[in-house]
Write an enzyme that holds these catalytic residues in place. Sequence first.
Site, PDB file in Angstrom:
ATOM      1  N   LYS A 186      33.196  74.641  -6.158  1.00 41.70           N
ATOM      2  CA  LYS A 186      33.603  72.800  -6.112  1.00 41.70           C
ATOM      3  C   LYS A 186      33.986  73.354  -7.489  1.00 41.70           C
ATOM      4  O   LYS A 186      33.594  72.215  -8.172  1.00 41.70           O
ATOM      5  CB  LYS A 186      31.851  72.445  -6.195  1.00 41.70           C
ATOM      6  CG  LYS A 186      31.521  71.076  -6.265  1.00 41.70           C
ATOM      7  CD  LYS A 186      31.800  70.603  -4.647  1.00 41.70           C
ATOM      8  CE  LYS A 186      32.201  68.373  -4.866  1.00 41.70           C
ATOM      9  NZ  LYS A 186      32.993  68.476  -3.415  1.00 41.70           N
ATOM     10  N   ASP A 218      33.000  70.997   0.317  1.00 42.91           N
ATOM     11  CA  ASP A 218      32.892  69.973   0.949  1.00 42.91           C
ATOM     12  C   ASP A 218      33.918  70.153   2.691  1.00 42.91           C
ATOM     13  O   ASP A 218      33.915  70.189   3.449  1.00 42.91           O
ATOM     14  CB  ASP A 218      32.645  68.096   0.539  1.00 42.91           C
ATOM     15  CG  ASP A 218      33.503  68.425  -0.261  1.00 42.91           C
ATOM     16  OD1 ASP A 218      35.229  69.559  -0.453  1.00 42.91           O
ATOM     17  OD2 ASP A 218      34.506  67.271  -0.610  1.00 42.91           O
ATOM     18  N   ASP A 242      24.623  79.892   1.263  1.00 40.52           N
ATOM     19  CA  ASP A 242      23.009  79.052   2.047  1.00 40.52           C
ATOM     20  C   ASP A 242      23.250  78.697   3.137  1.00 40.52           C
ATOM     21  O   ASP A 242      23.404  78.892   4.835  1.00 40.52           O
ATOM     22  CB  ASP A 242      21.919  78.797   1.032  1.00 40.52           C
ATOM     23  CG  ASP A 242      20.701  78.610   2.141  1.00 40.52           C
ATOM     24  OD1 ASP A 242      20.273  79.726   2.821  1.00 40.52           O
ATOM     25  OD2 ASP A 242      20.113  77.479   2.152  1.00 40.52           O
ATOM     26  N   ASP A 246      24.532  79.010   7.951  1.00 40.83           N
ATOM     27  CA  ASP A 246      23.895  78.693   8.906  1.00 40.83           C
ATOM     28  C   ASP A 246      24.090  77.729   9.234  1.00 40.83           C
ATOM     29  O   ASP A 246      24.668  77.303  10.409  1.00 40.83           O
ATOM     30  CB  ASP A 246      22.510  77.044   8.134  1.00 40.83           C
ATOM     31  CG  ASP A 246      21.219  78.259   7.892  1.00 40.83           C
ATOM     32  OD1 ASP A 246      20.597  79.328   8.035  1.00 40.83           O
ATOM     33  OD2 ASP A 246      20.318  77.259   8.471  1.00 40.83           O
TER      34      ASP A 246
HETATM   35  C1  IPM Z   1      17.673  82.120   3.910  1.00 36.67           C
HETATM   36  C2  IPM Z   1      16.599  81.687   4.241  1.00 36.67           C
HETATM   37  C3  IPM Z   1      16.690  81.852   2.387  1.00 36.67           C
HETATM   38  C4  IPM Z   1      17.770  81.188   1.684  1.00 36.67           C
HETATM   39  C5  IPM Z   1      15.026  80.940   1.775  1.00 36.67           C
HETATM   40  C6  IPM Z   1      13.947  81.083   3.170  1.00 36.67           C
HETATM   41  C7  IPM Z   1      14.845  80.480   0.457  1.00 36.67           C
HETATM   42  O1  IPM Z   1      17.534  80.399   4.426  1.00 36.67           O
HETATM   43  O2  IPM Z   1      17.858  83.553   3.415  1.00 36.67           O
HETATM   44  O3  IPM Z   1      19.266  81.720   4.640  1.00 36.67           O
HETATM   45  O4  IPM Z   1      17.924  79.975   0.939  1.00 36.67           O
HETATM   46  O5  IPM Z   1      18.537  82.051   1.078  1.00 36.67           O
HETATM   47 MG    MG Z   2      19.173  80.131   4.695  1.00 38.30          MG
END
Ligand code: IPM
Ligand code: MG
Length: 355
Positions: A186, A218, A242, A246
């Site tokens: 960013k 973004d 993180d 996901d």
């Molecule tokens: C991940 C999880 C962890 C993170 C949490 C549980 C602390 O979300 O491994 O991605 O944010 O790193």
């Molecule tokens: Mg995570």
Amino acid sequence: MSFQIAVLPGDGIGPEVVGEAVKVLEATGLDFTFHSALIGGTAYDATGHPLPPETLELCRNSDAVLLGAVGGPKWDKIEPAELRPEVGALLPLRSELNLYANLRPAKTISALIHASPLKEGRSMIDLMVVRELTGGIYFGRPSEVSPDGRSAVDTASYTWDEIERIARRAFQIARQRRANLISVDKANVLATSRLWRTVVTEVAKDFADVSMSFMLVDNCAMQLLRDPAQFDVILTENMFGDILSDEASMVTGSLGLLPSASLGDHKGEYVFGLYEPVHGSAPDIAGQGKANPLAAILSVAMMLRYSFDQAEVANRIEAAVDQALADRLRTADIFESETRLVSTKEMGDAVASRL
Ligand code: IPM
Ligand code: MG
């Protein structure tokens, strides 16, 4: 010579999926010695701390660590919060063991290609998020709520060296893949991101064979949905990684199948690393033989590739997983019509027998 593996099954479905991953390692014909230790809520219940000193010691004395999952509703309200499994075990484990390079691949599995919730996800996706794991806003100080409870602060900080080592790792990985790296930040707002760009630009000079560009976070979040197949390696800092990992994992539609590696530096001949499935502890299905062990199994394939330089055996494990899925075996999470429902253990056996 035997590879020394610390096995940390943890909470919820952790022990079940780790059991199948160990089974697959044993079926490779390589020589492993396994030592187990407590972590997470189960460790808290038994010892009063989610990361007992013996566990950390065992990890330090091992060549690699295999982790199941930690956490669950039973331990979500522990006070102080530093004793909860996520903050009290996972984060200190990462920083104590210097596991600064988090590799999170998101790859289409042919037999499940139709499972992506996105039309754009139904093309062959094969990307790797390389997330910095021991710096940034997760670890910067101060990080606190003020005494009057009316304000709070977290600190994002990075040093040149922290950025340089993760960048080098990401370029090396890109070189072994499709030699395309996008560094995500960013930089239009954050000073840490501007330093990030300076360092990555320097490191890139040593990797002229890798094509590199920068993308704002973004925009990257949007591009992952618009055209996920454009990505090879995404290099980014802790919190952006993180979130983006996901997102990337969901694009392929196989969240329950994704492995991860968290790597440190070389330790003798091996690269020290911790391997764990990306999914959580799923307490609602724990102990019922319903959990999908494939993410844990693919995590030990990563262990063989990244810690022990056994790429050929890693490829065999990945091929055995593909084959089990092509043979229409499915755990409950990915079950659909005209496939065969199997238990955690049956899926582990199926992969081991296809090795
Ligand atoms: C991940 C999880 C962890 C993170 C949490 C549980 C602390 O979300 O491994 O991605 O944010 O790193
Ligand atoms: Mg995570």
